[in-house]
Design a protein around this motif. Structure first.
Motif, PDB file in Angstrom:
ATOM      1  N   GLU A  56       0.833  -1.205   0.000  1.00 37.12           N
ATOM      2  CA  GLU A  56       0.000   0.000   0.000  1.00 37.12           C
ATOM      3  C   GLU A  56       0.872   1.260   0.000  1.00 37.12           C
ATOM      4  O   GLU A  56       0.836   2.081   0.915  1.00 37.12           O
ATOM      5  N   VAL A  57       1.646   1.399  -1.075  1.00 37.47           N
ATOM      6  CA  VAL A  57       2.601   2.505  -1.176  1.00 37.47           C
ATOM      7  C   VAL A  57       1.997   3.638  -2.002  1.00 37.47           C
ATOM      8  O   VAL A  57       1.540   3.427  -3.129  1.00 37.47           O
ATOM      9  N   ARG A  58       2.004   4.836  -1.420  1.00 42.65           N
ATOM     10  CA  ARG A  58       1.451   5.998  -2.115  1.00 42.65           C
ATOM     11  C   ARG A  58       2.491   6.590  -3.054  1.00 42.65           C
ATOM     12  O   ARG A  58       3.657   6.757  -2.702  1.00 42.65           O
ATOM     13  N   GLU A  59       2.040   6.918  -4.263  1.00 38.89           N
ATOM     14  CA  GLU A  59       2.861   7.597  -5.260  1.00 38.89           C
ATOM     15  C   GLU A  59       1.973   8.631  -5.939  1.00 38.89           C
ATOM     16  O   GLU A  59       1.033   8.276  -6.660  1.00 38.89           O
ATOM     17  N   GLY A  60       2.230   9.895  -5.673  1.00 38.34           N
ATOM     18  CA  GLY A  60       1.350  10.925  -6.201  1.00 38.34           C
ATOM     19  C   GLY A  60      -0.046  10.768  -5.633  1.00 38.34           C
ATOM     20  O   GLY A  60      -0.236  10.631  -4.426  1.00 38.34           O
ATOM     21  N   ASP A  61      -1.049  10.755  -6.518  1.00 44.05           N
ATOM     22  CA  ASP A  61      -2.426  10.609  -6.052  1.00 44.05           C
ATOM     23  C   ASP A  61      -2.926   9.173  -6.155  1.00 44.05           C
ATOM     24  O   ASP A  61      -4.132   8.922  -6.121  1.00 44.05           O
ATOM     25  N   SER A  62      -2.018   8.202  -6.274  1.00 42.18           N
ATOM     26  CA  SER A  62      -2.381   6.786  -6.339  1.00 42.18           C
ATOM     27  C   SER A  62      -1.732   6.033  -5.186  1.00 42.18           C
ATOM     28  O   SER A  62      -0.714   6.448  -4.641  1.00 42.18           O
ATOM     29  N   ARG A  63      -2.351   4.913  -4.848  1.00 43.62           N
ATOM     30  CA  ARG A  63      -1.781   3.997  -3.874  1.00 43.62           C
ATOM     31  C   ARG A  63      -1.658   2.637  -4.552  1.00 43.62           C
ATOM     32  O   ARG A  63      -2.663   2.048  -4.959  1.00 43.62           O
ATOM     33  N   PHE A  64      -0.417   2.149  -4.685  1.00 39.90           N
ATOM     34  CA  PHE A  64      -0.179   0.880  -5.356  1.00 39.90           C
ATOM     35  C   PHE A  64       0.005  -0.240  -4.344  1.00 39.90           C
ATOM     36  O   PHE A  64       0.441  -0.020  -3.209  1.00 39.90           O
ATOM     37  N   ASP A  65      -0.309  -1.451  -4.781  1.00 40.23           N
ATOM     38  CA  ASP A  65      -0.376  -2.574  -3.844  1.00 40.23           C
ATOM     39  C   ASP A  65       0.980  -2.952  -3.263  1.00 40.23           C
ATOM     40  O   ASP A  65       1.095  -3.214  -2.075  1.00 40.23           O
ATOM     41  N   LEU A  66       2.021  -2.993  -4.109  1.00 37.17           N
ATOM     42  CA  LEU A  66       3.337  -3.426  -3.644  1.00 37.17           C
ATOM     43  C   LEU A  66       4.428  -2.548  -4.249  1.00 37.17           C
ATOM     44  O   LEU A  66       4.284  -2.057  -5.373  1.00 37.17           O
ATOM     45  N   PHE A  67       5.522  -2.395  -3.500  1.00 37.58           N
ATOM     46  CA  PHE A  67       6.702  -1.715  -4.002  1.00 37.58           C
ATOM     47  C   PHE A  67       7.911  -2.559  -3.634  1.00 37.58           C
ATOM     48  O   PHE A  67       8.104  -2.919  -2.469  1.00 37.58           O
ATOM     49  N   LEU A  68       8.743  -2.906  -4.635  1.00 34.97           N
ATOM     50  CA  LEU A  68       9.880  -3.793  -4.453  1.00 34.97           C
ATOM     51  C   LEU A  68      11.175  -2.995  -4.544  1.00 34.97           C
ATOM     52  O   LEU A  68      11.323  -2.149  -5.429  1.00 34.97           O
ATOM     53  N   GLN A  69      12.098  -3.323  -3.654  1.00 38.38           N
ATOM     54  CA  GLN A  69      13.434  -2.707  -3.681  1.00 38.38           C
ATOM     55  C   GLN A  69      14.481  -3.764  -3.363  1.00 38.38           C
ATOM     56  O   GLN A  69      14.270  -4.623  -2.509  1.00 38.38           O
ATOM     57  N   GLY A  70      15.626  -3.683  -4.049  1.00 38.18           N
ATOM     58  CA  GLY A  70      16.717  -4.626  -3.806  1.00 38.18           C
ATOM     59  C   GLY A  70      16.490  -5.936  -4.538  1.00 38.18           C
ATOM     60  O   GLY A  70      15.387  -6.471  -4.543  1.00 38.18           O
ATOM     61  N   GLY A  71      17.540  -6.411  -5.199  1.00 42.65           N
ATOM     62  CA  GLY A  71      17.411  -7.645  -5.981  1.00 42.65           C
ATOM     63  C   GLY A  71      17.066  -7.386  -7.431  1.00 42.65           C
ATOM     64  O   GLY A  71      17.102  -8.292  -8.262  1.00 42.65           O
ATOM     65  N   GLY A  72      16.729  -6.141  -7.754  1.00 37.06           N
ATOM     66  CA  GLY A  72      16.351  -5.750  -9.105  1.00 37.06           C
ATOM     67  C   GLY A  72      15.948  -4.292  -9.079  1.00 37.06           C
ATOM     68  O   GLY A  72      16.081  -3.615  -8.054  1.00 37.06           O
ATOM     69  N   PRO A  73      15.443  -3.780 -10.189  1.00 35.78           N
ATOM     70  CA  PRO A  73      15.050  -2.370 -10.218  1.00 35.78           C
ATOM     71  C   PRO A  73      13.852  -2.095  -9.311  1.00 35.78           C
ATOM     72  O   PRO A  73      12.951  -2.928  -9.195  1.00 35.78           O
ATOM     73  N   ASP A  74      13.861  -0.941  -8.651  1.00 30.70           N
ATOM     74  CA  ASP A  74      12.701  -0.552  -7.852  1.00 30.70           C
ATOM     75  C   ASP A  74      11.452  -0.652  -8.720  1.00 30.70           C
ATOM     76  O   ASP A  74      11.425  -0.126  -9.847  1.00 30.70           O
ATOM     77  N   THR A  75      10.407  -1.298  -8.207  1.00 37.09           N
ATOM     78  CA  THR A  75       9.232  -1.597  -9.027  1.00 37.09           C
ATOM     79  C   THR A  75       7.941  -1.356  -8.267  1.00 37.09           C
ATOM     80  O   THR A  75       7.781  -1.835  -7.133  1.00 37.09           O
ATOM     81  N   PHE A  76       7.029  -0.612  -8.894  1.00 34.95           N
ATOM     82  CA  PHE A  76       5.656  -0.513  -8.402  1.00 34.95           C
ATOM     83  C   PHE A  76       4.846  -1.653  -9.027  1.00 34.95           C
ATOM     84  O   PHE A  76       4.886  -1.859 -10.246  1.00 34.95           O
ATOM     85  N   LEU A  77       4.118  -2.385  -8.191  1.00 30.65           N
ATOM     86  CA  LEU A  77       3.320  -3.517  -8.666  1.00 30.65           C
ATOM     87  C   LEU A  77       1.878  -3.350  -8.212  1.00 30.65           C
ATOM     88  O   LEU A  77       1.596  -3.229  -7.017  1.00 30.65           O
TER      89      LEU A  77
END
Length: 246
Positions: free
Chosen positions: A112-133
């Motif tokens: 539940e990571v907020r980015e701008g005016d949206s909230r995305f379910d998952l955010f991944l860091q480490g092991g690959g490129p930072d990714t909003f999922l």
């Protein structure tokens, strides 16, 4: 993901989005909480067999049971709208699902990571490129194929367009369709119900957003992410009228 206690029942009616009446194995009829606010009209047919999670009478609940799965012929479909996020998080965390650019599970997995005016379910860091999922649960099946959404979702289309904007700006982004059943010949957007969602999904794919769709291994008391299935997308200008897919 695993449910602690489940039992079968017979679906009787659904007076509103949140409540259904079900006949329990002992014959008594009770209201139960429906863990999916979608229409699900093709699933919740009077007389069908459903599966219920027993809360054990936890304090604060209005109903003891929650409806989590339904049998459509010989196909068991999990319809718990909270399950896909949990299943996706488990698969990403244990490495059974590796997103593009990842060779190992992420070191950080935030929900539940907020980015701008949206909230995305998952955010991944480490092991690959930072990714909003973003994760979407799929319960609509027709003639062996599966589709999303089963009802118009303005929020879903907005999320896709935001992911597309992030991808165009150089940020890795992905959407995962968790198919809450074991059989699926292919996945496609439901153009009959919400053509703009199909257009947004196409735009996202063209912008570089990774589009993923995986079936699940389903039992009454558990749901586990399984194999990928083919995805069918078409440009909005070539879609036909009147059908689920062109």
């Amino acid at each position: 993901m695993q449910y602690d206690q489940v039992l079968p029942g017979t679906f009787l009616s659904r007076p509103n989005r949140f409540v259904a009446w079900v006949r329990l194995p002992g014959g008594q009829e009770e209201p139960v909480h429906v863990k999916n606010t979608g229409r699900c009209r093709e699933l919740l047919v009077p007389g069908c067999r459903v599966w219920l999670e027993d809360s054990g009478g936890r304090p604060g609940r209005k109903t003891r049971f929650s409806l989590i799965a339904v049998e459509k012929g010989d196909l068991l479909i999990n319809m718990d709208s909270q399950a896909p996020n949990q299943v996706a998080a488990e698969a990403v965390a244990d490495g059974s699902l590796l997103l593009p650019g990842y060779r190992r599970p992420p070191q950080v997995l935030r929900r539940e990571v907020r980015e701008g005016d949206s909230r995305f379910d998952l955010f991944l860091q480490g092991g690959g490129p930072d990714t909003f999922l973003e994760v979407k649960g799929v319960t609509l099946e027709e003639d062996g194929a599966v589709y999303f959404p089963d009802a118009p979702t303005l929020r879903g289309a907005k999320h896709l367009r935001h992911l597309a904007a992030l991808a165009r700006a150089g940020q890795q982004a992905a959407v995962l369709f968790v198919i809450q059943m074991e059989r699926a010949a292919f996945f496609a957007p439901n153009l009959r119900t919400h053509p703009d969602f199909g257009a947004a999904l196409w735009e996202a794919s063209q912008a570089g957003v990774a589009i993923l769709a995986h079936r699940c291994r389903v039992a009454p008391d558990r749901l586990t992410l399984g194999d990928p299935v083919p995805i069918r997308l078409v440009p909005p200008s070539t879609t036909s009228q009147g059908g689920i897919v062109p």
